[in-house]
Design an enzyme around this catalytic site. Structure first.
Site, PDB file in Angstrom:
ATOM      1  N   ARG A   2       0.797  -1.220   0.000  1.00  0.00           N
ATOM      2  CA  ARG A   2       0.000   0.000   0.000  1.00  0.00           C
ATOM      3  C   ARG A   2       0.831   1.273   0.000  1.00  0.00           C
ATOM      4  O   ARG A   2       0.555   2.207  -0.736  1.00  0.00           O
ATOM      5  CB  ARG A   2      -0.932   0.047   1.213  1.00  0.00           C
ATOM      6  N   THR A   3       1.833   1.325   0.845  1.00  0.00           N
ATOM      7  CA  THR A   3       2.569   2.586   0.956  1.00  0.00           C
ATOM      8  C   THR A   3       3.221   2.913  -0.384  1.00  0.00           C
ATOM      9  O   THR A   3       3.062   4.000  -0.925  1.00  0.00           O
ATOM     10  CB  THR A   3       3.616   2.517   2.084  1.00  0.00           C
TER      11      THR A   3
ATOM     12  N   LYS B  48      26.608  -3.298  -0.950  1.00  0.00           N
ATOM     13  CA  LYS B  48      28.066  -3.142  -1.030  1.00  0.00           C
ATOM     14  C   LYS B  48      28.605  -2.362   0.163  1.00  0.00           C
ATOM     15  O   LYS B  48      29.792  -2.121   0.264  1.00  0.00           O
ATOM     16  CB  LYS B  48      28.449  -2.399  -2.308  1.00  0.00           C
TER      17      LYS B  48
ATOM     18  N   ARG C 216      11.572   3.591   2.909  1.00  0.00           N
ATOM     19  CA  ARG C 216      11.206   2.637   3.977  1.00  0.00           C
ATOM     20  C   ARG C 216      12.411   1.734   4.215  1.00  0.00           C
ATOM     21  O   ARG C 216      13.002   1.209   3.271  1.00  0.00           O
ATOM     22  CB  ARG C 216      10.009   1.796   3.562  1.00  0.00           C
TER      23      ARG C 216
ATOM     24  N   HIS D 119       5.629   5.991  11.189  1.00  0.00           N
ATOM     25  CA  HIS D 119       5.064   5.910   9.832  1.00  0.00           C
ATOM     26  C   HIS D 119       4.110   7.103   9.671  1.00  0.00           C
ATOM     27  O   HIS D 119       2.892   6.942   9.631  1.00  0.00           O
ATOM     28  CB  HIS D 119       4.327   4.576   9.690  1.00  0.00           C
TER      29      HIS D 119
END
Ligand code: NCD
Length: 320
Positions: free
Chosen positions: A65-66, A94, A115, A143
């Site tokens: 969803r986000t 890396k 995120r 959030h």
């Protein structure tokens, strides 16, 4: 003339004021009216609001969803997207630092959503970024754009953001959406929070202390049956399996609450039931058709709120 938000990066719900909320929600409502009800291009005056802007979506943790609501929001406004879905396959693998990545993405895009599983990751990324950074979830911490979506949903369904009894049920220890939501709703008077969870899944002490220092009316319990009749909003969260140290610990928390028809018999007729999704087994699908269930409506509202945020933030130039 577009109104200005009080923040440049959006990293925590602490940064969001009531004035910011009203600016964001006015524009969300406009997009909601234009894009929500009709598909006719002629009704959409704002089609080109983000033309020629680039949004980067950088996801180092799974998201449906986000990520997709941000990308859908940008597409609706005719902006462009560059996207990293499996961030761990990028140069982070890396050993590149988030700070360096932030520096570089400032040259590739106009706005970034990130995120990442670590607390404060979005903050690190933003350190040398000259473009606005939005925290799309930093581990079990915050959030903030989900809580804006949640508030907008509550405003749509209850027509107010104050004088509410809000029950939040499930894994409160690891749910970033619950913590961000409590902070944002506590900007409004006379809201009462009832936190319903197993003892080992209670809100972290560090989070609780911060809330209590702001005189929030908050109570903890393990029993949902005794509380359900008084709630105006029931916010349900899943057990965050990926954040538990062991399967045993997870099993002690998961499956302890089930929102179903039987429980809802005792609830108010105008209760609003929410869930940031994904839902696992904490809400029985038998209540999906109950008019009090608003979680899919909530997922839909995410697009309008994120359209507003992108447009309001896209021209911010950040000093560091
Ligand atoms: C939430 C998240 O990622 O924190 N989902 C979302 O953004 N809609 C909730 C969750 O994963 O449980």
């Amino acid at each position: 003339m577009q109104q200005k938000l009080s923040f440049d990066h959006l990293l925590s719900s602490n940064q969001i004021s009531k004035d910011d909320i009203s600016i964001i929600f006015d524009l969300s409502q406009k997009y909601h009216n234009e894009f929500g009800q009709s598909k006719a291009q002629k009704d959409r005056k704002s089609l080109h609001d983000c033309q020629d802007y680039i949004l980067a979506t950088l996801f180092f943790e799974p998201s449906t969803r986000t990520r997709f609501s941000f990308e859908s929001a940008m597409q609706k406004l005719n902006g462009k997207i560059i996207s990293l879905e499996q961030g761990l396959f990028s140069s982070i693998k890396k050993g590149e630092s988030l700070e360096d990545m932030g520096r570089v993405f400032s040259k590739y895009s106009d706005l970034v959503v990130i995120r990442h599983p670590e607390m404060d990751s979005a903050k690190k990324f933003s350190k040398y970024s000259s473009i606005p950074v939005i925290n799309g979830g930093d581990g079990a911490n915050e959030h903030p754009t989900q809580s804006l979506t949640d508030l907008y949903t509550i405003k749509q369904t209850k027509n107010r953001l104050d004088n509410l009894v809000i029950g939040i049920v499930g894994d409160l220890k690891y749910s970033r959406t619950a913590y961000s939501l409590i902070k944002l709703l506590s900007l409004y008077p006379n809201n009462e929070f009832i936190l319903i969870s197993q003892e080992i899944a209670r809100l972290k002490d560090s989070h609780k202390e911060k809330l209590l220092n702001n005189n929030i009316n908050l109570r903890e319990t393990i029993n949902i049956e005794d509380e359900i009749a008084n709630l105006d909003v029931l916010y349900v969260v899943r057990t965050q399996k990926e954040r538990f140290a062991s399967e045993d610990e997870y099993k002690k928390v998961n499956g302890k609450y089930l929102i179903n028809n039987n429980l809802l018999k005792k609830a108010k007729k105008d209760l609003t039931i929410m869930h940031p999704l994904p839902r696992l087994d904490e809400i029985d699908t038998e209540i999906d058709s109950d008019q009090r269930s608003k979680y899919f409506f909530q997922a839909e509202m995410a697009v309008f709120v994120r359209m507003a945020l992108i447009n309001l933030m896209k021209d911010h130039k950040v000093e560091f």
